[in-house]
Design a protein around this motif. Structure first.
Motif, PDB file in Angstrom:
ATOM      1  N   LEU A 160       0.831  -1.207   0.000  1.00 28.67           N
ATOM      2  CA  LEU A 160       0.000   0.000   0.000  1.00 28.67           C
ATOM      3  C   LEU A 160       0.852   1.239   0.000  1.00 28.67           C
ATOM      4  CD1 LEU A 160      -2.530  -1.213   2.654  1.00 28.67           C
ATOM      5  CD2 LEU A 160      -2.797  -1.135   0.193  1.00 28.67           C
ATOM      6  N   SER A 161       2.150   1.049   0.198  1.00 25.49           N
ATOM      7  CA  SER A 161       2.964   2.246   0.338  1.00 25.49           C
ATOM      8  C   SER A 161       3.788   2.547  -0.909  1.00 25.49           C
ATOM      9  CB  SER A 161       3.847   2.130   1.577  1.00 25.49           C
ATOM     10  OG  SER A 161       4.499   0.906   1.609  1.00 25.49           O
TER      11      SER A 161
ATOM     12  N   SER B  26      -0.743   3.142  -4.631  1.00 26.88           N
ATOM     13  CA  SER B  26      -1.642   4.061  -3.942  1.00 26.88           C
ATOM     14  C   SER B  26      -2.407   4.900  -4.949  1.00 26.88           C
ATOM     15  CB  SER B  26      -0.931   4.904  -2.881  1.00 26.88           C
ATOM     16  OG  SER B  26       0.347   5.253  -3.236  1.00 26.88           O
TER      17      SER B  26
ATOM     18  N   ILE C 237      -5.256   2.479  -6.016  1.00 24.82           N
ATOM     19  CA  ILE C 237      -6.322   2.256  -5.040  1.00 24.82           C
ATOM     20  C   ILE C 237      -7.118   3.518  -4.818  1.00 24.82           C
ATOM     21  CG2 ILE C 237      -5.122   2.795  -2.894  1.00 24.82           C
ATOM     22  CD1 ILE C 237      -6.594   0.365  -1.784  1.00 24.82           C
TER      23      ILE C 237
ATOM     24  N   VAL D 173     -14.807  -0.431   0.220  1.00 21.28           N
ATOM     25  CA  VAL D 173     -13.611  -1.138  -0.207  1.00 21.28           C
ATOM     26  C   VAL D 173     -12.911  -1.759   0.991  1.00 21.28           C
ATOM     27  CG1 VAL D 173     -11.319  -0.869  -1.188  1.00 21.28           C
ATOM     28  CG2 VAL D 173     -13.229   0.412  -2.140  1.00 21.28           C
ATOM     29  N   ILE D 174     -12.649  -3.036   0.932  1.00 26.11           N
ATOM     30  CA  ILE D 174     -11.802  -3.591   1.965  1.00 26.11           C
ATOM     31  C   ILE D 174     -10.462  -3.948   1.348  1.00 26.11           C
ATOM     32  CG2 ILE D 174     -13.889  -4.550   2.968  1.00 26.11           C
ATOM     33  CD1 ILE D 174     -12.762  -7.190   2.957  1.00 26.11           C
ATOM     34  N   LEU D 175      -9.485  -3.968   2.185  1.00 27.01           N
ATOM     35  CA  LEU D 175      -8.140  -3.806   1.714  1.00 27.01           C
ATOM     36  C   LEU D 175      -7.210  -4.875   2.239  1.00 27.01           C
ATOM     37  CD1 LEU D 175      -6.905  -1.610   0.207  1.00 27.01           C
ATOM     38  CD2 LEU D 175      -6.092  -0.672   2.336  1.00 27.01           C
ATOM     39  N   GLY D 176      -6.284  -5.308   1.429  1.00 30.75           N
ATOM     40  CA  GLY D 176      -5.270  -6.203   1.938  1.00 30.75           C
ATOM     41  C   GLY D 176      -3.964  -6.004   1.204  1.00 30.75           C
ATOM     42  N   GLN D 177      -2.863  -6.107   1.930  1.00 28.22           N
ATOM     43  CA  GLN D 177      -1.586  -6.037   1.231  1.00 28.22           C
ATOM     44  C   GLN D 177      -0.842  -7.358   1.389  1.00 28.22           C
ATOM     45  OE1 GLN D 177       1.076  -2.954   2.598  1.00 28.22           O
ATOM     46  NE2 GLN D 177       0.582  -3.291   4.743  1.00 28.22           N
TER      47      GLN D 177
ATOM     48  N   LEU E 234       2.244  -7.960   0.520  1.00 24.29           N
ATOM     49  CA  LEU E 234       3.688  -7.806   0.724  1.00 24.29           C
ATOM     50  C   LEU E 234       4.448  -8.792  -0.131  1.00 24.29           C
ATOM     51  CD1 LEU E 234       3.630  -7.337   4.600  1.00 24.29           C
ATOM     52  CD2 LEU E 234       3.730  -5.569   2.830  1.00 24.29           C
TER      53      LEU E 234
ATOM     54  N   ARG F 156       0.591 -15.006   2.481  1.00 23.83           N
ATOM     55  CA  ARG F 156      -0.198 -13.909   3.013  1.00 23.83           C
ATOM     56  C   ARG F 156      -1.330 -13.558   2.048  1.00 23.83           C
ATOM     57  NH1 ARG F 156       1.290  -9.036   6.782  1.00 23.83           N
ATOM     58  NH2 ARG F 156      -0.365  -7.689   6.062  1.00 23.83           N
TER      59      ARG F 156
ATOM     60  N   LYS G 249      -4.091 -15.976   2.434  1.00 24.41           N
ATOM     61  CA  LYS G 249      -4.822 -15.731   3.671  1.00 24.41           C
ATOM     62  C   LYS G 249      -5.793 -14.561   3.499  1.00 24.41           C
ATOM     63  CE  LYS G 249      -4.353 -14.537   8.488  1.00 24.41           C
ATOM     64  NZ  LYS G 249      -3.591 -13.697   9.406  1.00 24.41           N
ATOM     65  N   ILE G 250      -5.316 -13.523   2.865  1.00 17.90           N
ATOM     66  CA  ILE G 250      -6.176 -12.363   2.658  1.00 17.90           C
ATOM     67  C   ILE G 250      -7.367 -12.724   1.788  1.00 17.90           C
ATOM     68  CG2 ILE G 250      -6.293 -10.103   1.572  1.00 17.90           C
ATOM     69  CD1 ILE G 250      -3.347  -9.740   2.346  1.00 17.90           C
TER      70      ILE G 250
ATOM     71  N   ASN H  78      -8.753 -15.526   1.538  1.00 15.51           N
ATOM     72  CA  ASN H  78      -9.712 -16.284   2.328  1.00 15.51           C
ATOM     73  C   ASN H  78     -10.516 -15.397   3.262  1.00 15.51           C
ATOM     74  OD1 ASN H  78      -9.927 -19.077   1.689  1.00 15.51           O
ATOM     75  ND2 ASN H  78      -7.745 -19.233   2.180  1.00 15.51           N
TER      76      ASN H  78
ATOM     77  N   GLU I  78      -3.035  -1.971   8.567  1.00 18.83           N
ATOM     78  CA  GLU I  78      -3.507  -3.199   7.932  1.00 18.83           C
ATOM     79  C   GLU I  78      -2.802  -4.399   8.536  1.00 18.83           C
ATOM     80  OE1 GLU I  78      -3.877  -6.430   4.999  1.00 18.83           O
ATOM     81  OE2 GLU I  78      -2.053  -5.531   5.756  1.00 18.83           O
TER      82      GLU I  78
ATOM     83  N   VAL J  96      -9.888  -4.484   7.194  1.00 19.85           N
ATOM     84  CA  VAL J  96      -9.832  -3.031   7.168  1.00 19.85           C
ATOM     85  C   VAL J  96     -10.675  -2.506   6.027  1.00 19.85           C
ATOM     86  CG1 VAL J  96      -8.345  -1.057   6.770  1.00 19.85           C
ATOM     87  CG2 VAL J  96      -7.525  -2.977   8.132  1.00 19.85           C
TER      88      VAL J  96
END
Lengths: 345, 345
Positions: free
Chosen positions: A74-75, A80, A83, A97-101, A103, A108, A111-112, A114, B87, B97
């Motif tokens: 996200l950084s 950015s 999004i 909007v729900i968010l996941g990063q 990385l 990961r 998992k997000i 799911n 997050e 989030v």
DNA sequence: CTGTTAGCGCTTTCAG
DNA sequence: CTGAAAGCGCTAACAG
């Protein structure tokens, strides 16, 4: 302080001595409800400060008016920007909007995905983690009936929906520009070889050289894992060649930043001893005293907006219950041409 | 292709010829259920690929395991660093989030807050829009029982929870540094006067000057609305003074970037004719040939993480049903000292 | 035009 | 240790 005592349609119904269904319909402007009743209901709802309990509605309608966005980071400026536009678009449709990063970590990421599935998002926009090689989640989401639109980092598969940027057009322009300035020693700092994005860039690079009648020198193509060290090492590899290139195209701006530092550390001068062009994702060149010669713009904001648009089309299509399985929507792809912009120098 | 035929606890109950309540309890490891039944249930659930329908649970439990984050902009480095950590933290607690960007527009901010309320988020982290003057939403959220933690742009009120960064320490260090280098003409490009963050900076600026025995010159404090033009104009105001300052502290890095461009456009040289220090929010100085002398670090990531931590404390507290109204949690504030870092030059 | 009724999937008293 | 039954708030046939 009516703590937790949010009024419900039941309450309204009781006070008005009518049924909850009437209240519900009135609130939703159902045509079959009399104007007067509708007014009365709305008025009381207003007075009581009634707010529908969306969790109940979500539950009932099997729809959450929420989309998920999953990005490597996200950084990073590229994401950015994307999004930001996605949020914009969703907001205009009253979606959340729900968010996941991820990385860039496949575990990961999974998992997000799911979590989002479990939250029953209505759709997902996904820029896959760089290291993801197995795309099991596509199957998972398909089974869950959650539409997905990819962008930026798109798996190399047919049956998916995606916004892809045509990296070739920009690369061609870059090389043409270099060539027309008289450069012959043109090098390329590419990203990880396994990425579709790297392959595409490399093909375009080679094609463009050929087109300009410049013989390909294999030493002039180096690779970085996109870490700072990787970027620096790759650059030094080029600088240390007996015949140093005079022009460099690089995978993206982050690479170029490190590359330019490496160049300077060797006592060379950017835009004099060596020139740069890179795929743009970091909007700072206007502030640099020696920026790259140009950038290949990829329009992250536009990509995000297009992805959102496509996703909502899919969602709407699903909602209008195409019970027939033509809904197995064949992968559709929208191509966005990259192009050379910002002649900085 | 069991389309939409997600198994439910009912299904499991039927197959096992037990009651749904038993299944529910088994799945949740309720202690009163026999080990064997628990095993049987879990096994079958696994086989059927059972997934609890969270929307039902959200509905029932009046809890969504979702927090909202509202920021002025998703594409500014400061905020993306913050949200990235938020997050992260939320993810580790299995929370989701949801996201909104106010674009510094109070109306939009209010709309987002309402959307989030309607989505029944369990809590909100908020960096208020720069132009928001009325904080009605605080009341709204309090009534809705949704805890809020502010950070970065924090309303100047007592009864709120917030992570605030003490801007003074950093400013003091900055001025001390300038002074110890012999600078006497130290100017300040401040942000909009109405912002608490501007006021605090300005106070600290004046205090620090006094402390160093440097007389205050009112002409040396100028203001920008943070737009590119505003930044440039403010800078030119300083440069055009008969006695040009030799050192400038500015509101933040974005301002400094424009200021440095303005300086160069006047034929002056950064780090020679004029030196800069600014509040940090844009991590690019390492790539610049003439970066500012130093930065006042505000640790956006840390602020985000702390905000998340504080929010979860509030949420947990609420959940453990403190029916007593001591729950009117007095505003708690955590102060993070800003400090001078990155002596770039 | 309005009311009755049933039910979404899950949790949770209250009884055994 | 387990089951029956009620209900969260809302919607949507189906009847009038």
């Amino acid at each position: 302080m009516n703590k937790g005592k949010q009024p419900t349609i039941k309450e309204i119904a009781k006070r008005l001595k009518i049924s909850t269904s009437t209240v519900s319909r009135a609130l939703n402007d159902h045509p079959s409800i009399g104007l007067i009743t509708t007014m009365r209901v709305k008025k009381l709802a207003e007075e009581l400060n009634y707010e529908p309990n969306r969790t109940a509605i979500f539950f009932k309608q099997r729809k959450t008016f929420t989309i998920g966005v999953i990005l490597p980071s996200l950084s990073e400026a590229f994401f950015s920007a994307a999004i930001s536009e996605i949020e914009n678009f969703a907001n205009s449709r009253n979606y959340t909007v729900i968010l996941g990063q991820s990385l860039d970590d496949p575990e990961r990421e999974l998992k997000i995905i799911n979590t989002m599935k479990v939250h029953r998002v209505d759709g997902i926009i996904l820029s896959s983690a760089k290291n993801t090689r197995e795309f099991e989640y596509i199957e998972i989401l398909r089974n869950a009936g959650i539409p997905v639109v990819f962008f930026d980092c798109v798996p190399d598969l047919v049956q998916i929906n995606a916004i892809v940027s045509n990296l070739k057009t920009g690369m061609k322009e870059a090389i043409d520009t270099f060539a027309s300035c008289g450069h012959r020693g043109i090098a390329f700092i590419n990203g990880p070889a396994h990425l579709p994005a790297s392959k595409e860039r490399e093909e375009a690079f080679i094609d463009a050289l050929v087109n300009n009648g410049i013989p390909l020198n294999r030493d002039y193509i180096v690779y970085t894992d996109l870490s700072e060290k990787g970027n620096t090492d790759a650059t030094l590899q080029l600088i240390n060649l007996s015949e140093r290139p005079s022009a460099v195209v690089s995978f993206n701006d982050y690479v170029t930043l490190d590359a330019m530092n490496a160049v300077r550390s060797k006592g060379l001068t950017v835009n004099q001893d060596i020139f740069f062009i890179s795929y743009a994702n970091y909007p700072i060149w206007k502030y640099m005293e020696n920026p790259p010669m140009a950038s290949i713009e990829q329009l992250p904001g536009k990509q995000g907006a297009l992805a959102a648009e496509m996703l909502f089309e899919l969602i709407d299509r699903d909602t209008e219950e195409n019970a027939d399985d033509s809904g197995i929507k064949q992968g559709r792809k929208i191509v966005l041409e990259s192009k050379l912009v910002n002649q900085h120098v």
